[in-house]
Design a protein around this motif. Structure first.
Motif, PDB file in Angstrom:
ATOM      1  N   LEU A 109       0.726  -1.181   0.121  1.00 10.48           N
ATOM      2  CA  LEU A 109      -0.199   0.053   0.168  1.00 10.48           C
ATOM      3  C   LEU A 109       0.780   1.319  -0.107  1.00 10.48           C
ATOM      4  O   LEU A 109       0.530   2.195  -0.778  1.00 10.48           O
ATOM      5  N   VAL A 110       1.732   1.271   1.051  1.00  9.76           N
ATOM      6  CA  VAL A 110       2.835   2.308   0.961  1.00  9.76           C
ATOM      7  C   VAL A 110       3.597   2.542  -0.555  1.00  9.76           C
ATOM      8  O   VAL A 110       3.661   3.766  -0.957  1.00  9.76           O
ATOM      9  N   LEU A 130       1.250   4.247  -3.027  1.00 12.68           N
ATOM     10  CA  LEU A 130       0.778   5.392  -2.831  1.00 12.68           C
ATOM     11  C   LEU A 130       2.041   6.314  -3.226  1.00 12.68           C
ATOM     12  O   LEU A 130       1.911   7.457  -3.808  1.00 12.68           O
ATOM     13  N   PHE A 131       3.277   5.879  -3.073  1.00 13.06           N
ATOM     14  CA  PHE A 131       4.603   6.332  -3.390  1.00 13.06           C
ATOM     15  C   PHE A 131       4.619   6.462  -4.551  1.00 13.06           C
ATOM     16  O   PHE A 131       4.970   7.447  -5.217  1.00 13.06           O
ATOM     17  N   GLY A 132       4.617   5.502  -5.272  1.00 10.94           N
ATOM     18  CA  GLY A 132       4.414   5.431  -6.845  1.00 10.94           C
ATOM     19  C   GLY A 132       3.343   6.468  -7.543  1.00 10.94           C
ATOM     20  O   GLY A 132       3.714   6.952  -8.391  1.00 10.94           O
ATOM     21  N   ALA A 133       2.198   6.389  -6.945  1.00 15.10           N
ATOM     22  CA  ALA A 133       1.363   7.226  -7.406  1.00 15.10           C
ATOM     23  C   ALA A 133       1.600   8.874  -7.107  1.00 15.10           C
ATOM     24  O   ALA A 133       1.411   9.404  -8.249  1.00 15.10           O
ATOM     25  N   VAL A 152      11.286   1.547   2.926  1.00 15.93           N
ATOM     26  CA  VAL A 152       9.679   1.615   3.003  1.00 15.93           C
ATOM     27  C   VAL A 152       9.379   0.167   3.786  1.00 15.93           C
ATOM     28  O   VAL A 152       8.428   0.327   4.673  1.00 15.93           O
ATOM     29  N   VAL A 153       9.999  -0.765   3.505  1.00 18.40           N
ATOM     30  CA  VAL A 153       9.597  -2.078   4.131  1.00 18.40           C
ATOM     31  C   VAL A 153      10.014  -2.131   5.578  1.00 18.40           C
ATOM     32  O   VAL A 153       9.332  -2.490   6.501  1.00 18.40           O
ATOM     33  N   SER A 154      11.333  -1.501   5.892  1.00 15.34           N
ATOM     34  CA  SER A 154      11.712  -1.346   7.037  1.00 15.34           C
ATOM     35  C   SER A 154      10.606  -0.781   7.980  1.00 15.34           C
ATOM     36  O   SER A 154      10.275  -1.064   9.137  1.00 15.34           O
TER      37      SER A 154
END
Length: 227
Positions: free
Chosen positions: A30-31, A34-37, A81-83
């Motif tokens: 999801l993050v 959103l970051f890609g968008a 982002v994963v972390s």
């Protein structure tokens, strides 16, 4: 160390850990979406000179360069982002590994939620800054792999070891233990960095890193007690 790594890898797919795994994957995706968008919106907001300006090639060049840079910047940001997302669940993983594999040992103390969040944000910020600083070197063939493993091996080894050690030791004691075993912890961190380079599996890297460092910490603590 290899046996600890294989043990941790098996555990993150075991039934007791699957709920945390799916929660981490869902929030991470999801993050990233959103970051890609947000990146896509930024690209569409770039000013255009129009076809009458230099035959339109300036717009084409700016668009190509912007998309290239977006991809180059996005790749190093995947792991931070994963972390950040997984940082909210790492105490759960550490506690479960200790409970399942070391039931005779005194249980560790979970950090408060807000402290865990601050720790995750701090570590994420450090990862982003360091990897962006190293970004020019990541463009060099062969050298980029070595630099990635060295830089992230140190950062990941240090952060995840202290995350686990602080469940059992005071901050000063955890840092002293890390310094005494810096070589072992660095190679453990390098193994985690290698894990982060595997597509799809890199989304599970923080869970693997936490389980792996629990086994690493327990092994070093047992060795210190027997010495």
């Amino acid at each position: 160390m290899l046996s600890d790594a294989l043990r941790a890898f098996r555990e993150i797919f075991a039934p007791p850990y699957r709920r945390v795994m799916w929660q981490t994957l869902g929030l991470t995706l999801l993050v990233l979406v959103l970051f890609g968008a947000g990146l896509q919106w930024a690209l569409t907001a770039l000013p255009e000179f129009g076809p009458d300006f230099a035959g339109g090639w300036v717009d084409a060049a700016i668009g190509f360069i912007a998309r290239f840079l977006a991809v180059i910047v996005l790749i190093p940001l995947v792991h931070p982002v994963v972390s950040l997302v997984a940082g909210l669940f790492l105490e759960v993983i550490a506690a479960r590994v200790e409970e399942e594999d070391y039931p005779a040992d005194p249980p560790g103390t979970d950090q408060p939620f807000w402290q865990s969040l601050v720790t995750a944000l701090r570590f994420t910020l450090v990862l982003i800054i360091v990897n962006l600083l190293a970004l020019p070197f990541y463009l060099l063939p062969v050298v980029n792999v070595a630099i990635f493993w060295i830089v992230n091996g140190y950062l990941l080894g240090r952060e995840y070891f202290e995350l686990v050690a602080l469940r059992h030791l005071a901050p000063g004691e955890a840092q002293a233990m890390r310094k005494r075993h810096r070589t072992r912890i660095f190679f453990a961190g390098a193994a985690i960095a290698l894990f982060t380079t595997v597509p799809v599996l890199n989304l599970l890297a923080p869970l693997f890193a936490t389980a792996f460092m629990v086994h690493t910490y327990k092994g070093l603590a047992a060795r210190s007690q027997s010495a």
